[in-house]
Motif scaffolding. Structure first.
Motif, mmCIF file in Angstrom:
data_model
loop_
_atom_site.group_PDB
_atom_site.id
_atom_site.type_symbol
_atom_site.label_atom_id
_atom_site.label_comp_id
_atom_site.label_asym_id
_atom_site.label_seq_id
_atom_site.Cartn_x
_atom_site.Cartn_y
_atom_site.Cartn_z
ATOM 1 N N ALA A 114 54.204 -27.283 -13.792
ATOM 2 C CA ALA A 114 55.191 -26.711 -12.872
ATOM 3 C C ALA A 114 56.580 -27.269 -13.144
ATOM 4 N N LYS A 115 56.647 -28.538 -13.534
ATOM 5 C CA LYS A 115 57.945 -29.144 -13.846
ATOM 6 C C LYS A 115 58.563 -28.534 -15.107
ATOM 7 N N LEU A 116 57.728 -27.863 -15.919
ATOM 8 C CA LEU A 116 58.211 -27.183 -17.121
ATOM 9 C C LEU A 116 58.305 -25.676 -16.901
ATOM 10 N N ASN A 117 58.257 -25.286 -15.630
ATOM 11 C CA ASN A 117 58.342 -23.863 -15.252
ATOM 12 C C ASN A 117 57.201 -23.038 -15.854
ATOM 13 N N ALA A 118 56.029 -23.647 -15.902
ATOM 14 C CA ALA A 118 54.844 -22.962 -16.398
ATOM 15 C C ALA A 118 53.770 -22.987 -15.319
ATOM 16 N N GLN A 119 53.038 -21.911 -15.193
ATOM 17 C CA GLN A 119 51.938 -21.882 -14.250
ATOM 18 C C GLN A 119 50.680 -22.386 -14.931
ATOM 19 N N PHE A 120 49.594 -22.500 -14.172
ATOM 20 C CA PHE A 120 48.347 -23.013 -14.724
ATOM 21 C C PHE A 120 47.193 -22.273 -14.080
ATOM 22 N N ASP A 121 46.372 -21.611 -14.918
ATOM 23 C CA ASP A 121 45.212 -20.868 -14.448
ATOM 24 C C ASP A 121 43.938 -21.547 -14.942
ATOM 25 N N VAL A 122 43.008 -21.788 -14.037
ATOM 26 C CA VAL A 122 41.717 -22.358 -14.402
ATOM 27 C C VAL A 122 40.646 -21.292 -14.215
ATOM 28 N N ILE A 123 39.927 -20.985 -15.294
ATOM 29 C CA ILE A 123 38.729 -20.149 -15.196
ATOM 30 C C ILE A 123 37.559 -21.109 -15.280
ATOM 31 N N GLU A 124 36.968 -21.412 -14.135
ATOM 32 C CA GLU A 124 35.908 -22.397 -14.067
ATOM 33 C C GLU A 124 34.570 -21.693 -13.888
ATOM 34 N N VAL A 125 33.680 -21.898 -14.838
ATOM 35 C CA VAL A 125 32.373 -21.262 -14.803
ATOM 36 C C VAL A 125 31.411 -22.153 -14.028
ATOM 37 N N ARG A 126 30.798 -21.596 -13.016
ATOM 38 C CA ARG A 126 29.879 -22.355 -12.179
ATOM 39 C C ARG A 126 28.550 -22.589 -12.905
ATOM 40 N N ASP A 127 27.939 -23.726 -12.613
ATOM 41 C CA ASP A 127 26.657 -24.053 -13.224
ATOM 42 C C ASP A 127 25.586 -23.043 -12.827
ATOM 43 N N ALA A 128 25.721 -22.447 -11.651
ATOM 44 C CA ALA A 128 24.768 -21.428 -11.226
ATOM 45 C C ALA A 128 24.885 -20.152 -12.044
ATOM 46 N N GLU A 129 26.066 -19.926 -12.643
ATOM 47 C CA GLU A 129 26.271 -18.739 -13.485
ATOM 48 C C GLU A 129 25.806 -19.001 -14.913
ATOM 49 N N VAL A 130 26.288 -20.096 -15.478
ATOM 50 C CA VAL A 130 25.946 -20.500 -16.845
ATOM 51 C C VAL A 130 25.686 -21.997 -16.816
ATOM 52 N N SER A 131 24.471 -22.402 -17.077
ATOM 53 C CA SER A 131 24.148 -23.829 -17.055
ATOM 54 C C SER A 131 24.745 -24.534 -18.272
ATOM 55 N N VAL A 132 24.766 -25.856 -18.203
ATOM 56 C CA VAL A 132 25.235 -26.622 -19.363
ATOM 57 C C VAL A 132 24.330 -26.353 -20.562
ATOM 58 N N ALA A 133 23.026 -26.243 -20.321
ATOM 59 C CA ALA A 133 22.098 -25.936 -21.426
ATOM 60 C C ALA A 133 22.420 -24.588 -22.057
ATOM 61 N N ASP A 134 22.748 -23.591 -21.237
ATOM 62 C CA ASP A 134 23.149 -22.287 -21.773
ATOM 63 C C ASP A 134 24.445 -22.400 -22.569
ATOM 64 N N ALA A 135 25.378 -23.189 -22.062
ATOM 65 C CA ALA A 135 26.647 -23.370 -22.763
ATOM 66 C C ALA A 135 26.446 -24.023 -24.123
ATOM 67 N N VAL A 136 25.538 -25.007 -24.185
ATOM 68 C CA VAL A 136 25.287 -25.710 -25.440
ATOM 69 C C VAL A 136 24.561 -24.809 -26.435
ATOM 70 N N SER A 137 23.591 -24.043 -25.966
ATOM 71 C CA SER A 137 22.826 -23.203 -26.894
ATOM 72 C C SER A 137 23.623 -22.003 -27.392
ATOM 73 N N SER A 138 24.540 -21.484 -26.570
ATOM 74 C CA SER A 138 25.321 -20.298 -26.945
ATOM 75 C C SER A 138 26.698 -20.629 -27.490
ATOM 76 N N TYR A 139 27.186 -21.834 -27.210
ATOM 77 C CA TYR A 139 28.551 -22.254 -27.559
ATOM 78 C C TYR A 139 29.611 -21.324 -26.940
ATOM 79 N N LEU A 140 29.363 -20.958 -25.689
ATOM 80 C CA LEU A 140 30.325 -20.120 -24.975
ATOM 81 C C LEU A 140 31.719 -20.720 -24.975
ATOM 82 N N PHE A 141 31.819 -22.020 -24.747
ATOM 83 C CA PHE A 141 33.137 -22.646 -24.630
ATOM 84 C C PHE A 141 33.678 -23.117 -25.977
ATOM 85 N N ASN A 142 32.825 -23.147 -26.992
ATOM 86 C CA ASN A 142 33.313 -23.482 -28.323
ATOM 87 C C ASN A 142 33.859 -22.211 -28.967
ATOM 88 N N SER A 143 34.727 -21.579 -28.213
ATOM 89 C CA SER A 143 35.318 -20.305 -28.594
ATOM 90 C C SER A 143 36.809 -20.502 -28.847
#
Length: 446
Positions: free
Chosen positions: A283-312
């Motif tokens: 905000a001090k740099l006049n930039a906004q910040f958006d967080v897209i947070e995936v819930r564990d109930a939607e995609v578990s950590v195990a699913d994330a590791v096996s699919s590499y959803l976040f290693n995108s």
């Protein structure tokens, strides 16, 4: 000054194999001793580079390192001609031959941490090659990485390529896999975000099953040598439980781009405070910040590791639209596939999803984000980059033919004992430096 993000992908090397060297990397361990296809691996990565270049992204290529590393084997006391050395090591210390032959430098997210000129104290782009002290097969990379970066980013008025940090566990540095940058525009001053697994000198939670590879002390040292301002730097600890679940680097659980952070809800210790600090400093740099947070109930950590959803790769197209580049495995996991369909049909900051077949890399624990090093460059800096490394139709054709000519289509761990593999690799790399116009880059060329 106007700037854009360039991605420099590592070209998969001729000794791509599955030796299971990376404890804590679930895919690497699960596929240990299986048969690899170096030719397919290199072509899969090259096709990703070309398709992204065709979409208007600035796309460069980094050459493989020489493998097997005869320097390592000789430093460890093995002598004789090269065929004799390889035979001795294969007989007496096969684990050393596997380490010396690893093509892990293909994952250039671990090559270095990069800070753009808009953020640094001297207005130059700064690179710190990662020391990768946690694994022998990776700890041998940083010297060649520094040489390659200094060849491609050679103008000292524009670029500063540092030495790696001292190779001690207290300064364990895994490169850009634990770093990202947020900004309103690429050419504007941004906030640099460093994620660490543990601190050598500060008490705090640590993983119990797998080692934490990145230290707070290393992240802080990189920020200091790049001359980053404290009011535009944020540090966060990776959740120990997700490291124990196979999230060996932050880029397995989170990815960021410009004003967007896409992550799992369990990614960070004290996540709300982390988000608040990022939001406040942006905000001090006049930039906004958006967080897209995936819930564990939607995609578990195990699913994330096996699919590499976040290693995108989270990329901004020339038209301003944001695209997520994911591996084919994301389509094959029902929960991840369903989540991505919701992303594509929603109204959030991600406008599109592109899917790539990177199975050879994925089997060793590396997705789209692992294969690339992000470098923000303004127009003058981009013009100073070695011109032969930018992917276009002509270079793609040359590299595709080069892979077809030189790479094996089958490589099992036992094939590393073949002395002809070193000869084949050197012949290929010698020709590659001519294609990329990089001069005498390798030890054997000097």
């Amino acid at each position: 000054m106007q700037a854009s993000e360039a991605n420099f992908d590592g070209l998969v090397g001729p000794t791509h194999n599955y030796a299971g060297l990376s404890f804590g990397n679930v895919a690497s361990q699960n596929n240990e001793k299986s048969v690899a296809n170096p030719r397919a691996a290199a072509k899969q990565g090259l096709r990703k580079m070309k398709q992204l270049a065709d979409l208007g992204f600035h796309q460069g290529v980094l050459p493989p390192q020489e493998r097997p590393s005869m320097r390592l084997l000789r430093e460890l006391g093995f002598s004789g001609d090269e065929a004799t050395v390889i035979a001795k090591v294969a007989r007496d210390a096969p684990e050393l031959l596997a380490a010396a032959s690893s093509a892990s430098a293909m994952w250039t997210a671990n090559a270095a941490t990069v800070s753009p000129s808009a953020d640094t104290h001297d207005g130059r782009v700064h690179f710190t090659p990662a020391n990768l002290t946690s694994k022998l097969h990776r700890a041998i990379e940083h010297e060649a990485t520094r040489r390659t970066l200094r060849t491609i980013f050679a103008d000292p008025a524009r670029f500063e390529v540092h030495e790696a940090l001292p190779g001690t566990p207290a300064l364990g540095d895994e490169g850009a896999a634990n770093h990202t940058r947020f900004c309103a525009e690429y050419g504007a001053r941004g906030v640099e975000f460093f994620v660490y697994g543990k601190s050598e000198y500060r008490r705090g939670p640590e993983p119990k099953r797998y080692p934490a590879r990145q230290t707070f002390e290393a992240s802080r040292a990189v920020a200091q040598r790049h001359g980053l301002a404290e009011d535009a730097t944020v540090y966060a600890q990776q959740t120990p439980d997700v490291i124990d679940a196979g999230v060996f680097h932050n880029d397995v659980i989170a990815v960021g781009n410009r004003q967007t952070l896409f992550c799992h809800e369990l990614a960070f210790v004290g996540r709300t405070s982390v988000y608040d600090e990022l939001r406040g400093k942006l905000a001090k740099l006049n930039a906004q910040f958006d967080v897209i947070e995936v819930r564990d109930a939607e995609v578990s950590v195990a699913d994330a590791v096996s699919s590499y959803l976040f290693n995108s790769q989270l990329l901004t197209r020339p038209d301003g639209r944001q695209v997520l580049v994911v591996p084919q495995e994301c389509r094959e996991n029902p929960r991840v596939a369903m989540y991505l369909e919701d992303v594509k049909s929603g109204s959030g900051p991600i406008d599109d999803v592109l899917v790539f077949d990177l199975r050879e890399s994925m089997k060793n624990g590396g997705g789209p984000a692992c294969l690339r090093l992000r470098v923000v460059l303004n127009e003058t800096e981009r013009a100073a980059v070695a011109p032969g490394v930018w992917i276009d139709d002509a270079l793609f054709g040359k590299l595709d033919a080069w892979i077809e000519k030189h790479y094996r289509d089958r490589l099992a761990p036992g094939d590393l004992t073949d002395p002809k593999l070193l000869e084949e690799s050197r012949t290929a790399l010698d020709e590659l430096t001519q294609i990329l116009r990089l001069g005498s880059l390798y030890d054997f060329q000097r």
